[in-house]
Structure formats: C-alpha cells, structure tokens
Design a protein around this motif. Structure first.
Motif, PDB file in Angstrom:
ATOM      1  N   HIS A 224       0.842  -1.192   0.000  1.00  0.00           N
ATOM      2  CA  HIS A 224       0.000   0.000   0.000  1.00  0.00           C
ATOM      3  C   HIS A 224       0.881   1.247   0.000  1.00  0.00           C
ATOM      4  CE1 HIS A 224      -3.414   2.597   0.830  1.00  0.00           C
ATOM      5  NE2 HIS A 224      -4.191   1.548   0.649  1.00  0.00           N
ATOM      6  N   ALA A 225       0.568   2.171  -0.913  1.00  0.00           N
ATOM      7  CA  ALA A 225       1.396   3.360  -1.069  1.00  0.00           C
ATOM      8  C   ALA A 225       1.383   4.247   0.173  1.00  0.00           C
ATOM      9  CB  ALA A 225       0.934   4.161  -2.283  1.00  0.00           C
ATOM     10  N   ARG A 230       2.720  -4.339   3.352  1.00  0.00           N
ATOM     11  CA  ARG A 230       2.094  -5.299   2.451  1.00  0.00           C
ATOM     12  C   ARG A 230       0.751  -5.738   3.033  1.00  0.00           C
ATOM     13  NH1 ARG A 230       4.071  -7.819  -1.797  1.00  0.00           N
ATOM     14  NH2 ARG A 230       3.128  -9.758  -2.543  1.00  0.00           N
ATOM     15  N   TYR A 231      -0.313  -5.679   2.216  1.00  0.00           N
ATOM     16  CA  TYR A 231      -1.657  -6.028   2.651  1.00  0.00           C
ATOM     17  C   TYR A 231      -2.279  -7.027   1.671  1.00  0.00           C
ATOM     18  CZ  TYR A 231      -1.419  -1.961   5.738  1.00  0.00           C
ATOM     19  OH  TYR A 231      -1.062  -1.061   6.707  1.00  0.00           O
ATOM     20  N   PRO A 254      -4.434  -2.297  -2.106  1.00  0.00           N
ATOM     21  CA  PRO A 254      -3.233  -1.833  -2.812  1.00  0.00           C
ATOM     22  C   PRO A 254      -3.461  -1.783  -4.318  1.00  0.00           C
ATOM     23  CG  PRO A 254      -2.654  -3.455  -1.141  1.00  0.00           C
ATOM     24  CD  PRO A 254      -4.152  -3.447  -1.226  1.00  0.00           C
ATOM     25  N   ASP A 255      -2.793  -0.835  -4.971  1.00  0.00           N
ATOM     26  CA  ASP A 255      -2.968  -0.679  -6.419  1.00  0.00           C
ATOM     27  C   ASP A 255      -2.381  -1.856  -7.192  1.00  0.00           C
ATOM     28  OD1 ASP A 255      -4.075   1.717  -5.729  1.00  0.00           O
ATOM     29  OD2 ASP A 255      -2.453   2.957  -6.515  1.00  0.00           O
ATOM     30  N   GLU A 256      -1.091  -2.084  -6.988  1.00  0.00           N
ATOM     31  CA  GLU A 256      -0.410  -3.169  -7.692  1.00  0.00           C
ATOM     32  C   GLU A 256      -0.496  -4.421  -6.837  1.00  0.00           C
ATOM     33  OE1 GLU A 256       0.710  -2.978 -10.691  1.00  0.00           O
ATOM     34  OE2 GLU A 256       0.484  -0.810 -10.958  1.00  0.00           O
ATOM     35  N   VAL A 257      -1.172  -5.435  -7.334  1.00  0.00           N
ATOM     36  CA  VAL A 257      -1.356  -6.660  -6.561  1.00  0.00           C
ATOM     37  C   VAL A 257      -0.844  -7.850  -7.351  1.00  0.00           C
ATOM     38  CG1 VAL A 257      -3.329  -5.758  -5.292  1.00  0.00           C
ATOM     39  CG2 VAL A 257      -3.706  -7.004  -7.431  1.00  0.00           C
ATOM     40  N   GLU A 258      -0.628  -8.936  -6.635  1.00  0.00           N
ATOM     41  CA  GLU A 258      -0.241 -10.179  -7.294  1.00  0.00           C
ATOM     42  C   GLU A 258      -1.073 -11.317  -6.746  1.00  0.00           C
ATOM     43  OE1 GLU A 258       3.885 -10.679  -6.535  1.00  0.00           O
ATOM     44  OE2 GLU A 258       3.630 -11.223  -4.430  1.00  0.00           O
ATOM     45  N   PRO A 270      -1.668  -6.354 -13.179  1.00  0.00           N
ATOM     46  CA  PRO A 270      -1.393  -4.920 -13.318  1.00  0.00           C
ATOM     47  C   PRO A 270      -2.602  -4.052 -12.988  1.00  0.00           C
ATOM     48  CG  PRO A 270      -0.572  -6.147 -15.209  1.00  0.00           C
ATOM     49  CD  PRO A 270      -1.408  -7.098 -14.418  1.00  0.00           C
ATOM     50  N   PHE A 271      -2.317  -2.896 -12.425  1.00  0.00           N
ATOM     51  CA  PHE A 271      -3.344  -1.931 -12.042  1.00  0.00           C
ATOM     52  C   PHE A 271      -3.925  -1.253 -13.282  1.00  0.00           C
ATOM     53  CE2 PHE A 271      -4.259   2.551 -10.874  1.00  0.00           C
ATOM     54  CZ  PHE A 271      -5.237   2.349  -9.913  1.00  0.00           C
ATOM     55  N   ALA A 272      -5.264  -1.197 -13.376  1.00  0.00           N
ATOM     56  CA  ALA A 272      -5.922  -0.517 -14.491  1.00  0.00           C
ATOM     57  C   ALA A 272      -6.552   0.795 -14.062  1.00  0.00           C
ATOM     58  CB  ALA A 272      -6.986  -1.420 -15.110  1.00  0.00           C
ATOM     59  N   GLY A 273      -7.075   0.866 -12.832  1.00  0.00           N
ATOM     60  CA  GLY A 273      -7.688   2.105 -12.367  1.00  0.00           C
ATOM     61  C   GLY A 273      -8.512   1.860 -11.121  1.00  0.00           C
ATOM     62  N   GLN A 274      -8.839   2.941 -10.408  1.00  0.00           N
ATOM     63  CA  GLN A 274      -9.687   2.837  -9.226  1.00  0.00           C
ATOM     64  C   GLN A 274     -10.616   4.032  -9.149  1.00  0.00           C
ATOM     65  OE1 GLN A 274      -6.794   4.690  -5.752  1.00  0.00           O
ATOM     66  NE2 GLN A 274      -6.858   2.491  -5.992  1.00  0.00           N
TER      67      GLN A 274
END
Length: 412
Positions: A224-225, A230-231, A254-258, A270-274
């Motif tokens: 999380h920025a 890490r969440y 978090p924006d970028e997740v795996e 990959p992050f597309a938008g929120q």
C-alpha cells in the motif's frame, strides 16, 4: 469469475490462462513437480442456489427443500416487484421480504387509500404480497433528506456511524455508537433531526464502522502506497471494457497486486484504475479472464459461473444474500438498509445513500472487495463493515455492481 481466490495453479490456468510463460529452466522444474489436484468444478445454477438454500434452511429452521422453493420464488418475484415499484412510485416507501412467520413480500406506501393484497404463483409456491399504507414520507423523501441534510445531521451526532432508509418502516435510521446511545439528551436530538428532515427518525445501535482493513489470508497481495506495508484483499467478479479483461476488488486495496497460489507461485495483476468517490469503491486489475467464474466458497473446491446481475433498485430489504471474504469465508444473511450512507469521509468525502447494508456477524478484516451474490447472480462488491480486526462484526455494506465504472462491466 472471481480471480480472487483460486485453489491451485491448475485452477488459475482455467481462469487466467496465459498470464505467465515459464523460462525453459522453470519449465523443467514444473515438469518434475508432483501432479497438481484437479481444478475446482463449476457448479450448475441449481447447485449454486441449493448451497445458498442450505444456509437459509439453517437460519430459519425449515427443510432444505422448502428453503430452495423460497429462494426460487424470491428470484422469480424480482421482475414483479420492480413492476410494483414503477406502478406506485409516487407513494412508494419501500419493498421488503418477510421470512417469518411465513414468506411474503411487503409493499409500504404513503397515503390512506388502500391497495388490495395479491400473490405471485410460481416455482411451486404461492408468495403473498401485502400492501401497507399510511407511511409518513415516501422513500424518495427520506433519501432527499439524507442528501440535503446530511451535514446538519452529522453535526447533531458527530460520532454517528452512518444512516439509511428502512424500507420496512419508512424511517431514517441513524446508527449510533454505544456512548451516544446512552446520552440523556437523545430524545431531544431525535426531535431536532425530525424537524430538520421532515421525516421520522429512529436511532439504532452500531459498533465502530470503517473500511474493512486490508489484512487476513487473502489471495491477492500488494504494497500500500500510504504506509509501504504489504496487505491483502478479496476479489469480486471478472470484468471487461470490451477490449481488456480483469478483476474487480475494493479501491482501498493496494494498487499493484499479485495473485498468490496455494503452491506459492505469484502472478502480477497490473493496475488498471480505481474509483472511490461517493457511490464507488472499486478497483480493476488486469488479467486475461476468458470465463465469468467466481468462488462463492473457495473452501468447497467449486466455482460458480455468473449468469447475470440484480440492480440496486430491484434489491429488497430482507433479501437473502450471500458473500465470500478471505477472512470470514462463505455466509448468507438478510439485507437491512437498501439506501445506506456510510459515515464520515469513507467515500473520498461524504458517501451518498446508495450503499446496501447486510445484517450479519460473519464479516472480518480482509473481506474487502469480495463478491456479494445470490445463486449465480451478482449483487455487489464488499466495501466495509463494523467491528475491529479481531472482533465479530454487526453488519457489512457493499457497492452495487451498477456502479462499476464505464466502460468496465461484468464479464458474462
């Protein structure tokens, strides 16, 4: 589809085929690995509803066969009650479902002009429809009061934990912490609130309310920025913008997740938008999803194939909905408030009364972003709930899939 929690690499391949291509050395390692278990089986529509009916049968102490008939009747009645909503839109307060002493639909109206009761016959059951009149204000009146007088109501009770329309009674319900519920001047404050809004006000108890924190054993993780930690979160349904596909989860994740598989493998999404203002708390992460599958209960080793979605306005108080969260698992309960406004600044500012709350003790930190559904129909994506990290909750609330941001829509 719910990319959010698959049980094995083979399950991941079935839903997110092609996300990663192993290098030759990796390929040799994979070839030498033990044979993985078969991917989860996709439930039929009948099997999906039967699972939800089993939870209903336990809740209301009836036979599973009777519970299944009831849920089928409720599904079939949605179009009929939507017609009632249009017919009586000038007088309508709300439409609700009563499960005891017997199943029935209740339509609450303003005015004194009576409306004859009726019934819906189908799916092996007769579903009574009862009209009640004499409400003081319409549902639109209560919603308008929340929109126009929300800041003044918040000033009367700064620690209130949200407000909403009770479709069963026509009241504007304000949720209070225990300390406020014990205030000696509460009756005076209620009179002030009713004078401000022109509608009947009721206070109910609620514990601490916040976004469900990003913790627990979820299957997508990221840094999380805001704090560099890490969440984890739960994911909801597969979505598409007509060109790309991905998964929907909560915007406060978090924006970028795996994706983390049971065997320890990781695949980036990959992050597309929120989108997280007023009516929305939703994030899209990309992944090649070719089927609309989701886990209603990933611990049962089965998937459901999305058949459709129910709109927010067609949702009735008392509706029997189920949800899945990585921390709390699979559970079902009744809708409580169909026009709920969460408190404070949880929606990038004030929240609109467009959220839906579900009364239950089965929700915990880590459930954010998870799917809300009935059978194989989508209703929404979990945003938040009451209670602390290690305590049982009092309710959760969700964003209707109506509010997915264009051009993103549910994959069918």
């Amino acid at each position: 589809m719910m990319v959010g929690r698959l049980q094995s690499t083979s399950a991941l391949v079935a839903v997110l085929a092609g996300l990663a291509t192993p290098a030759p050395a990796e390929a040799r390692q994979i070839a030498a690995a033990p044979v993985l278990p078969a991917p989860p089986r996709v439930q039929t529509s009948d099997e999906a509803l039967a699972q939800d009916a089993a939870a209903y049968a336990l809740r209301y102490a009836i036979a599973p066969a009777e519970a299944l008939l009831r849920l089928r009747a409720l599904q079939a009645s949605a179009d009929f009650t939507e017609g009632l909503r249009q017919t009586f839109r000038e007088r309508l307060v709300g439409i609700s479902v009563e499960h005891r002493p017997a199943l029935r639909i209740v339509v609450l109206l303003t005015g004194s002009e009576p409306v004859a009761n009726t019934s819906i016959t189908g799916e092996g059951i007769v579903l009574p429809v009862q009209f009640r009149t004499g409400a003081r204000a319409s549902g639109d009146d209560v919603i308008r009061a929340m929109l126009q007088r929300g800041p003044e109501l918040a000033a009367l009770l700064p620690n209130a934990r949200g407000m909403g329309l009770d479709a069963r009674t026509g009241e504007l319900v304000i949720l209070l912490r225990a300390a406020d519920a014990a205030r000696p001047d509460l009756m005076v404050i209620r009179a002030q609130a009713e004078a401000l809004t022109g509608v009947k006000v009721r206070f109910d108890r609620a514990e601490r309310l916040d976004n469900l924190s990003l913790a627990g054993g979820a299957r997508i993780e990221g840094v999380h920025a805001a704090d560099g930690k890490r969440y984890a979160c739960t994911t909801g349904f597969a979505v598409t913008d007509g060109t790309r596909t991905g998964i929907a989860t909560a915007a406060h994740c978090p924006d970028e997740v795996e994706y983390r598989d049971a065997d320890g493998s990781r695949i980036a999404l990959p992050f597309a938008g929120q989108w997280g203002a007023r009516t929305q708390d939703v994030q899209v992460n990309l992944g090649p999803a070719d089927q609309p599958l989701f886990h209603a209960d990933r611990r049962s080793a089965s998937l459901r194939r999305l058949a459709g979605a129910r709109s927010r306005l067609s949702t009735r108080a008392g509706e029997w909905l189920c949800h899945y969260g990585e921390s709390s698992g699979y559970s079902c309960a009744e809708v409580e408030l169909i026009h709920f406004a969460p408190p404070g600044q949880l929606c990038g500012g004030a929240c609109a009364p467009t959220w839906v709350s579900v009364r239950t003790n089965d929700c915990r930190s880590g459930d954010s972003g998870g799917p809300v559904f009935s059978g194989d129909f989508a209703f929404g994506i979990t945003k938040g709930g009451s209670g602390g990290r290690n305590s049982r909750c009092n309710f959760y609330f969700y964003m209707s899939t109506d509010f997915l941001p264009a051009p993103w829509r549910l994959l069918r």
